[in-house]
Design a protein around this motif. Structure first.
Motif, mmCIF file in Angstrom:
data_model
loop_
_atom_site.group_PDB
_atom_site.id
_atom_site.type_symbol
_atom_site.label_atom_id
_atom_site.label_comp_id
_atom_site.label_asym_id
_atom_site.label_seq_id
_atom_site.Cartn_x
_atom_site.Cartn_y
_atom_site.Cartn_z
ATOM 1 N N SER A 144 -0.058 6.235 -4.372
ATOM 2 C CA SER A 144 0.871 5.800 -5.416
ATOM 3 C C SER A 144 1.370 4.371 -5.155
ATOM 4 C CB SER A 144 2.034 6.797 -5.481
ATOM 5 O OG SER A 144 3.262 6.127 -5.549
ATOM 6 N N ASP A 145 1.366 3.563 -6.220
ATOM 7 C CA ASP A 145 1.859 2.180 -6.110
ATOM 8 C C ASP A 145 3.314 2.151 -5.683
ATOM 9 O OD1 ASP A 145 -0.504 0.921 -6.909
ATOM 10 O OD2 ASP A 145 -0.069 1.335 -9.025
ATOM 11 N N ASN A 146 4.060 3.036 -6.314
ATOM 12 C CA ASN A 146 5.489 3.111 -6.049
ATOM 13 C C ASN A 146 5.753 3.384 -4.560
ATOM 14 O OD1 ASN A 146 8.245 3.263 -6.633
ATOM 15 N ND2 ASN A 146 8.117 5.504 -6.879
ATOM 16 N N ALA A 147 4.971 4.307 -4.004
ATOM 17 C CA ALA A 147 5.136 4.665 -2.594
ATOM 18 C C ALA A 147 4.766 3.470 -1.703
ATOM 19 C CB ALA A 147 4.260 5.869 -2.251
ATOM 20 N N ILE A 148 3.684 2.795 -2.061
ATOM 21 C CA ILE A 148 3.250 1.622 -1.280
ATOM 22 C C ILE A 148 4.338 0.534 -1.311
ATOM 23 C CG2 ILE A 148 1.587 -0.295 -1.251
ATOM 24 C CD1 ILE A 148 0.094 2.025 -0.308
ATOM 25 N N ASP A 149 4.917 0.315 -2.495
ATOM 26 C CA ASP A 149 5.980 -0.696 -2.615
ATOM 27 C C ASP A 149 7.163 -0.362 -1.726
ATOM 28 O OD1 ASP A 149 4.451 -2.054 -4.379
ATOM 29 O OD2 ASP A 149 5.524 -1.389 -6.199
ATOM 30 N N MET A 150 7.566 0.913 -1.770
ATOM 31 C CA MET A 150 8.702 1.333 -0.940
ATOM 32 C C MET A 150 8.405 1.137 0.533
ATOM 33 S SD MET A 150 10.390 4.773 -2.527
ATOM 34 C CE MET A 150 9.458 5.578 -1.279
ATOM 35 N N PHE A 151 7.180 1.487 0.908
ATOM 36 C CA PHE A 151 6.756 1.368 2.303
ATOM 37 C C PHE A 151 6.802 -0.101 2.745
ATOM 38 C CE2 PHE A 151 3.186 0.744 5.363
ATOM 39 C CZ PHE A 151 3.707 1.471 6.428
ATOM 40 N N LYS A 152 6.289 -0.989 1.871
ATOM 41 C CA LYS A 152 6.254 -2.420 2.220
ATOM 42 C C LYS A 152 7.653 -2.982 2.381
ATOM 43 C CE LYS A 152 1.900 -4.087 0.276
ATOM 44 N NZ LYS A 152 1.322 -4.562 -0.996
ATOM 45 N N LYS A 153 8.554 -2.508 1.529
ATOM 46 C CA LYS A 153 9.939 -2.969 1.601
ATOM 47 C C LYS A 153 10.561 -2.577 2.940
ATOM 48 C CE LYS A 153 11.229 -3.066 -2.973
ATOM 49 N NZ LYS A 153 11.696 -2.256 -4.093
ATOM 50 N N TYR A 206 0.763 -2.683 7.774
ATOM 51 C CA TYR A 206 -0.386 -2.779 6.873
ATOM 52 C C TYR A 206 -0.312 -1.625 5.871
ATOM 53 C CZ TYR A 206 -5.303 -2.837 5.427
ATOM 54 O OH TYR A 206 -6.468 -2.894 4.701
ATOM 55 N N ALA A 207 -0.497 -1.907 4.597
ATOM 56 C CA ALA A 207 -0.437 -0.861 3.576
ATOM 57 C C ALA A 207 -1.775 -0.772 2.866
ATOM 58 C CB ALA A 207 0.668 -1.154 2.573
ATOM 59 N N THR A 208 -2.221 0.461 2.616
ATOM 60 C CA THR A 208 -3.526 0.640 1.972
ATOM 61 C C THR A 208 -3.528 1.894 1.120
ATOM 62 O OG1 THR A 208 -5.877 1.040 2.382
ATOM 63 C CG2 THR A 208 -4.348 1.812 4.057
ATOM 64 N N LYS A 209 -4.473 1.938 0.178
ATOM 65 C CA LYS A 209 -4.627 3.149 -0.626
ATOM 66 C C LYS A 209 -5.797 3.998 -0.124
ATOM 67 C CE LYS A 209 -2.495 2.009 -4.996
ATOM 68 N NZ LYS A 209 -2.678 2.014 -6.444
ATOM 69 N N SER A 210 -6.423 3.570 0.971
ATOM 70 C CA SER A 210 -7.610 4.288 1.446
ATOM 71 C C SER A 210 -7.388 4.856 2.849
ATOM 72 C CB SER A 210 -8.794 3.317 1.454
ATOM 73 O OG SER A 210 -9.724 3.689 2.443
ATOM 74 N N VAL A 211 -7.696 6.132 2.997
ATOM 75 C CA VAL A 211 -7.586 6.778 4.310
ATOM 76 C C VAL A 211 -8.581 6.148 5.285
ATOM 77 C CG1 VAL A 211 -7.934 8.943 5.587
ATOM 78 C CG2 VAL A 211 -6.721 8.971 3.407
ATOM 79 N N ALA A 212 -9.810 5.927 4.804
ATOM 80 C CA ALA A 212 -10.845 5.347 5.666
ATOM 81 C C ALA A 212 -10.417 3.965 6.158
ATOM 82 C CB ALA A 212 -12.165 5.260 4.904
ATOM 83 N N ASP A 213 -9.823 3.210 5.275
ATOM 84 C CA ASP A 213 -9.336 1.876 5.638
ATOM 85 C C ASP A 213 -8.267 1.974 6.726
ATOM 86 O OD1 ASP A 213 -8.858 -0.840 5.611
ATOM 87 O OD2 ASP A 213 -7.443 -0.724 3.923
ATOM 88 N N ALA A 234 0.961 1.015 10.111
ATOM 89 C CA ALA A 234 0.163 1.113 8.894
ATOM 90 C C ALA A 234 0.579 2.328 8.073
ATOM 91 C CB ALA A 234 -1.325 1.218 9.244
ATOM 92 N N GLY A 235 0.443 2.196 6.759
ATOM 93 C CA GLY A 235 0.769 3.314 5.871
ATOM 94 C C GLY A 235 -0.251 3.408 4.756
ATOM 95 N N MET A 236 -0.526 4.655 4.337
ATOM 96 C CA MET A 236 -1.482 4.868 3.253
ATOM 97 C C MET A 236 -0.837 5.764 2.204
ATOM 98 S SD MET A 236 -3.459 7.603 2.148
ATOM 99 C CE MET A 236 -4.385 7.556 0.628
ATOM 100 N N ASP A 237 -1.049 5.456 0.956
ATOM 101 C CA ASP A 237 -0.621 6.346 -0.125
ATOM 102 C C ASP A 237 -1.442 6.034 -1.359
ATOM 103 O OD1 ASP A 237 2.300 8.090 -0.221
ATOM 104 O OD2 ASP A 237 1.129 7.921 -2.064
ATOM 105 N N VAL A 257 0.636 6.206 9.021
ATOM 106 C CA VAL A 257 1.148 7.365 8.292
ATOM 107 C C VAL A 257 0.362 7.535 6.990
ATOM 108 C CG1 VAL A 257 3.163 8.415 7.173
ATOM 109 C CG2 VAL A 257 3.452 7.094 9.292
ATOM 110 N N ILE A 258 -0.229 8.737 6.827
ATOM 111 C CA ILE A 258 -0.964 9.046 5.588
ATOM 112 C C ILE A 258 -0.033 9.831 4.671
ATOM 113 C CG2 ILE A 258 -2.899 10.323 4.602
ATOM 114 C CD1 ILE A 258 -4.450 9.774 7.200
ATOM 115 N N GLY A 259 0.328 9.229 3.544
ATOM 116 C CA GLY A 259 1.328 9.827 2.655
ATOM 117 C C GLY A 259 2.690 9.303 3.055
ATOM 118 N N VAL A 260 3.108 8.172 2.496
ATOM 119 C CA VAL A 260 4.331 7.525 3.016
ATOM 120 C C VAL A 260 5.581 7.819 2.194
ATOM 121 C CG1 VAL A 260 3.187 5.634 4.247
ATOM 122 C CG2 VAL A 260 3.742 5.360 1.810
#
Lengths: 392, 221
Positions: free
Chosen positions: A38-47, A53-60, A33-36, A8-11
């Protein structure tokens, strides 16, 4: 059984819905896997998804072992991300609007055709019981041949959803006749079974926008205790708190589009973003009657034009009570996610098609061009020859 | 007190509105009628007395010095000619809506009224309807703030009966129903908003698809 692995791109925000519903209880799909950004969004996604897998890069994200991608980023980023996803061999679900220009949409359709993968656009209203019922009534021929469609859209959440963040600047969204109305333009296309040929637009920004600084945020504002438009937090964890009266805000908050559809049907859609209530009201008028929804989820009335009733003001001939649904967006979100997975696993043609996504954007773009000019009628451009007749 | 004496041009149909003005006890009397048909003139005489004046030529009615004011309730495309003649003859005029079927026609009526210092009134009777007055009152009170937007939907179930069985259905007589029927609603929007229109987009296209299935329609009885 195969399990479709979804990224998901934009979590946050709208994306959070997909993080939830792309996890099929029967195991046909799983968000891995999720990409965003924002740190806050990544944290929520991980929870929520500790194993993903969480990343800040679309290519990744696209380089991972995933089958399908949901693009739920801001509208102006869809085109680049969707195209990249197809290039990486993924199936793609793009949130609506498909893009913010016609060229972007046509580019995505071309990339889709080249990829041999599956593509779907997030018109979740096509999966809502009340609009499915209206489509059924129209298709049954009960009200004759459709001739006119009138849609009024009272967008009570206009400030919350569109003026506290990036949507308020046309360089990100083109305009709300494209962004917000993309659903409704699609409903008009879907229920009539016809696409738009020509549009006239009219609109203005009458309430939002103003003199406030672009960097003003609600929590720091001197008027925060009295302002009606004080900031908003959505269910997906996003906080929208840019001032709705800031200078850079430049998208219309009242707008209307008149459309001529294939076969001569005339449709009109009008929206206002500062109403007290939230309601979309549809009227379809045919040669033998008309139908109208009385609220957003539960009631449709049908009236027939009959000789014996001529001139009488009938309240309704039929009242259709619509079955309530569970889940976000009137029950549509779980169903549309399932349709996406069915498309990939079973080859089922989706109810919400990419071409419909492009046609809705095309109407939004041309209507916006018309209203920002002199409200002249503009034709909807045909598909490029490379994809004409090949895409659905 | 001087009695006000009224005439009506176009005595049938909408001409009946003039009957409401007839109030001899309070010094208002309907005394003359013009129409091209016999029937409304006969009915007029029956109702308002043998001594009333009836004519098939409205100009004869306007020649009478004993008439102070006239109702112009003829078909729309006659309003301009008859209204201008009445105003020029010094009569106060109640003109049924729409004022005329062209902008030029309306402007001629207004300038004639100015030139002859005669009174011109247009029959926008929706301004007198309770629900419309209530809406105007709410807006004027400021309760909903500054008005920015007005939307009106108009469901016309007797459209066929009222507009497609006579002269209304031809552009040369009516211009169009957005003018004819919409005149009321456009006026209500102007009145309640307290502002006149500055600009309108042209329509997408004149709809010319008349492929309704007649057989099916007829079965819906």
């Amino acid at each position: 059984m195969k399990t479709i692995k979804v990224g998901v791109i934009g979590v946050a925000g709208r994306g959070a819905t997909f993080v939830e519903h792309m996890n099929d209880p029967e195991g046909r799909s799983r968000v891995v896997a999720g990409m965003d950004v924002s740190d806050n969004a990544i944290d929520m996604f991980k929870k929520k998804m500790p194993d993903a897998y969480a990343t800040k890069s679309v290519a990744d994200l696209l380089s991972r072992d995933i089958d399908a991608v949901v693009v739920a980023s801001p509208d102006h980023m869809h085109a680049e991300q969707v195209t990249a996803a197809f290039a990486a061999g993924k199936h793609v679900y793009s949130e609506k609007p498909l893009g913010i220009t016609i060229e972007q949409c046509d580019g995505m359709l071309e990339a889709w055709q080249k990829s041999g993968r599956q593509f779907m656009v997030g018109f979740n209203m096509r999966y809502m019981n009340i609009f499915r019922a209206m489509k059924d009534i129209a298709d049954s021929g009960a009200i004759g041949e459709l001739k006119a469609v009138w849609v009024r859209h009272f967008v009570g959440y206009g400030g919350d959803w569109y003026y506290h963040d990036w949507h308020a600047d046309k360089k990100n969204s083109t305009g709300l006749l494209l962004q917000k109305a993309s659903h409704d333009i699609d409903m008009i296309h879907w229920i009539t079974g016809k696409y738009t040929k020509r549009v006239v637009g009219m609109g203005a920004q009458m309430y939002y926008g103003g003199d406030k600084p672009n960097d003003l945020r609600c929590p720091a504002c001197a008027e925060k205790d009295t302002c009606v438009e004080y900031h908003y937090r959505d269910k997906g964890g996003n906080t929208m708190d840019q001032c709705v009266f800031r200078k850079e805000s430049n998208v219309e908050d009242v707008s209307t589009v008149m459309m001529e559809l294939d076969g001569g049907i005339q449709a009109m859609y009008t929206q206002c973003h500062f109403t007290p209530d939230y309601f979309r009201n549809y009227v379809f008028i045919g040669t033998e009657g008309r139908m109208e929804n009385l609220d957003d989820h539960s009631k449709v009335v049908v009236k027939y034009r009959k000789r014996s009733k001529r001139g009488k003001n009938i309240t309704s001939d039929e009242v259709h009570d619509i079955r309530p649904a569970e889940g976000g967006h009137g029950g549509a979100d779980p169903v549309i996610c399932r349709d996406f997975i069915d498309m990939i696993l079973d080859g089922k043609k989706p109810i919400s098609t990419p071409l419909a996504g492009r046609m809705s954007v095309a109407v939004g773009v041309k209507a916006t061009e018309s209203l920002r000019g002199k409200s002249m009628p503009l034709d909807i451009p045909a598909l490029p020859a490379s994809i004409a007749g090949k895409v659905y | 007190m001087k009695e006000i004496r009224l005439g009506v041009i176009g005595a049938g149909g909408r001409g009946h509105i003039s009957h409401h003005a007839h109030n001899p006890e309070n010094g208002v009397r309907l005394v003359a009628a013009a129409d091209v048909a016999d029937k409304p003139l006969d009915e007029f005489k029956q109702k308002f007395g043998a001594d009333t004046f009836v004519t098939k030529d409205y100009r004869e009615l306007l020649k009478r010095k004993d008439i102070d004011a006239v109702f112009v309730t003829s078909p729309d495309f006659m309003h301009e000619e008859q209204g201008v003649a009445a105003l020029a003859a010094g009569k106060a005029v109640y003109c049924e809506k729409p004022l005329a079927i062209t902008l030029r026609g309306c402007d001629r009526l207004l300038s004639t009224a100015m030139k002859h210092k005669t009174k011109l009134f247009v029959g926008h009777n929706m301004r007198y309807m309770a629900f419309v007055r209530k809406m105007k009152e709410i807006v004027d009170s400021g309760a909903i703030g500054r008005v920015t937007t007005a939307w009106c939907r108009h469901f016309i179930n007797y459209g066929g009966d009222a507009y497609f069985k006579d002269w209304h259905s031809e552009r040369k007589y009516a211009t169009g129903l957005l003018l004819q029927k919409g005149a009321h609603d456009i006026d209500v929007i102007h009145w309640i908003c307290g502002a006149y229109s500055k600009r309108v987009p042209r329509s997408v296209r004149f709809p010319c698809t008349t492929n309704a299935n007649d057989a099916r329609r007829m079965s819906r009885v």
